[in-house]
Design a protein around this motif. Structure first.
Motif, PDB file in Angstrom:
ATOM      1  N   UNK A 177       0.830  -1.206   0.000  1.00  0.00           N
ATOM      2  CA  UNK A 177       0.000   0.000   0.000  1.00  0.00           C
ATOM      3  C   UNK A 177       0.865   1.258   0.000  1.00  0.00           C
ATOM      4  N   UNK A 178       1.951   1.245   0.759  1.00  0.00           N
ATOM      5  CA  UNK A 178       2.852   2.402   0.793  1.00  0.00           C
ATOM      6  C   UNK A 178       3.480   2.625  -0.579  1.00  0.00           C
ATOM      7  N   UNK A 179       3.930   1.558  -1.215  1.00  0.00           N
ATOM      8  CA  UNK A 179       4.540   1.678  -2.538  1.00  0.00           C
ATOM      9  C   UNK A 179       3.519   2.168  -3.554  1.00  0.00           C
ATOM     10  N   UNK A 180       2.303   1.628  -3.502  1.00  0.00           N
ATOM     11  CA  UNK A 180       1.249   2.067  -4.410  1.00  0.00           C
ATOM     12  C   UNK A 180       0.948   3.555  -4.196  1.00  0.00           C
ATOM     13  N   UNK A 181       0.828   3.965  -2.934  1.00  0.00           N
ATOM     14  CA  UNK A 181       0.593   5.371  -2.624  1.00  0.00           C
ATOM     15  C   UNK A 181       1.717   6.245  -3.162  1.00  0.00           C
ATOM     16  N   UNK A 182       2.955   5.796  -2.997  1.00  0.00           N
ATOM     17  CA  UNK A 182       4.105   6.556  -3.466  1.00  0.00           C
ATOM     18  C   UNK A 182       4.064   6.739  -4.979  1.00  0.00           C
ATOM     19  N   UNK A 183       3.727   5.673  -5.714  1.00  0.00           N
ATOM     20  CA  UNK A 183       3.643   5.762  -7.175  1.00  0.00           C
ATOM     21  C   UNK A 183       2.526   6.705  -7.603  1.00  0.00           C
ATOM     22  N   UNK A 184       1.383   6.640  -6.936  1.00  0.00           N
ATOM     23  CA  UNK A 184       0.280   7.549  -7.269  1.00  0.00           C
ATOM     24  C   UNK A 184       0.697   8.985  -6.986  1.00  0.00           C
ATOM     25  N   UNK A 224       3.758  10.249  -6.877  1.00  0.00           N
ATOM     26  CA  UNK A 224       4.756  10.675  -7.868  1.00  0.00           C
ATOM     27  C   UNK A 224       4.110  10.938  -9.229  1.00  0.00           C
ATOM     28  N   UNK A 225       3.120  10.145  -9.595  1.00  0.00           N
ATOM     29  CA  UNK A 225       2.402  10.369 -10.847  1.00  0.00           C
ATOM     30  C   UNK A 225       1.666  11.690 -10.837  1.00  0.00           C
ATOM     31  N   UNK A 226       0.953  11.980  -9.739  1.00  0.00           N
ATOM     32  CA  UNK A 226       0.246  13.253  -9.625  1.00  0.00           C
ATOM     33  C   UNK A 226       1.220  14.425  -9.618  1.00  0.00           C
ATOM     34  N   UNK A 227       2.329  14.267  -8.938  1.00  0.00           N
ATOM     35  CA  UNK A 227       3.346  15.313  -8.905  1.00  0.00           C
ATOM     36  C   UNK A 227       3.903  15.569 -10.301  1.00  0.00           C
ATOM     37  N   UNK A 228       4.118  14.517 -11.060  1.00  0.00           N
ATOM     38  CA  UNK A 228       4.621  14.642 -12.429  1.00  0.00           C
ATOM     39  C   UNK A 228       3.611  15.368 -13.310  1.00  0.00           C
ATOM     40  N   UNK A 229       2.324  14.982 -13.210  1.00  0.00           N
ATOM     41  CA  UNK A 229       1.286  15.662 -13.994  1.00  0.00           C
ATOM     42  C   UNK A 229       1.200  17.139 -13.627  1.00  0.00           C
ATOM     43  N   UNK A 230       1.308  17.439 -12.357  1.00  0.00           N
ATOM     44  CA  UNK A 230       1.273  18.835 -11.910  1.00  0.00           C
ATOM     45  C   UNK A 230       2.467  19.608 -12.480  1.00  0.00           C
ATOM     46  N   UNK A 231       3.637  19.008 -12.439  1.00  0.00           N
ATOM     47  CA  UNK A 231       4.850  19.638 -12.946  1.00  0.00           C
ATOM     48  C   UNK A 231       4.740  19.889 -14.452  1.00  0.00           C
ATOM     49  N   UNK A 232       4.255  18.883 -15.185  1.00  0.00           N
ATOM     50  CA  UNK A 232       4.094  19.041 -16.639  1.00  0.00           C
ATOM     51  C   UNK A 232       3.065  20.121 -16.941  1.00  0.00           C
TER      52      UNK A 232
END
Length: 127
Positions: free
Chosen positions: A104-111, A113-121
């Protein structure tokens, strides 16, 4: 083919034993941190050098991971490592241990990081 299966089984047991050693209070804190880092890196889908880069991409898997394991094994007291190997072997006999909290922690981390990447883009495109 049988020797390859034995090697894979031994690697799985050794990795789980390192994980167990990283949680053992008899192991020095710096060895526990390094052991946790090596195990996390081993299971992480993110590599220091991407596998898509010819030859260099596999160097971290072929050199860095075994080197990290070797260094950690030198830091862990032998009697503790022997106990952790026994526990890992027993766990493998019972079936693959599952750690849903870590998943669950790893899944949360990936989500995250994905949201952070979309925000950055998005912020780059709006600039």
């Amino acid at each position: 083919m049988q020797s390859l299966k034995q090697f894979a089984r031994k690697l799985k047991t050794e990795t789980y034993a390192l994980y167990l050693a990283s949680k053992d209070p008899r192991v020095p804190w710096y060895a526990r941190v390094l052991a946790a880092g090596v195990v996390a890196y081993l299971f992480s889908p993110i590599d220091l050098i991407p596998d898509a880069i010819p030859i260099l991409g596999y160097l971290d898997d072929l050199i860095l991971v075994p080197l990290g394991i070797w260094i950690v094994l030198k830091m862990i007291p032998p009697q503790v490592m022997a106990e952790c190997r026994e526990q890992a072997e027993a766990a493998n006999q019972q079936g693959t241990p599952k750690n849903w909290i870590a998943a669950a922690i790893i899944l949360f981390l990936w989500i995250f990081l994905g949201l952070l990447t979309f925000h950055w883009i998005g912020s780059l495109l709006n600039s």
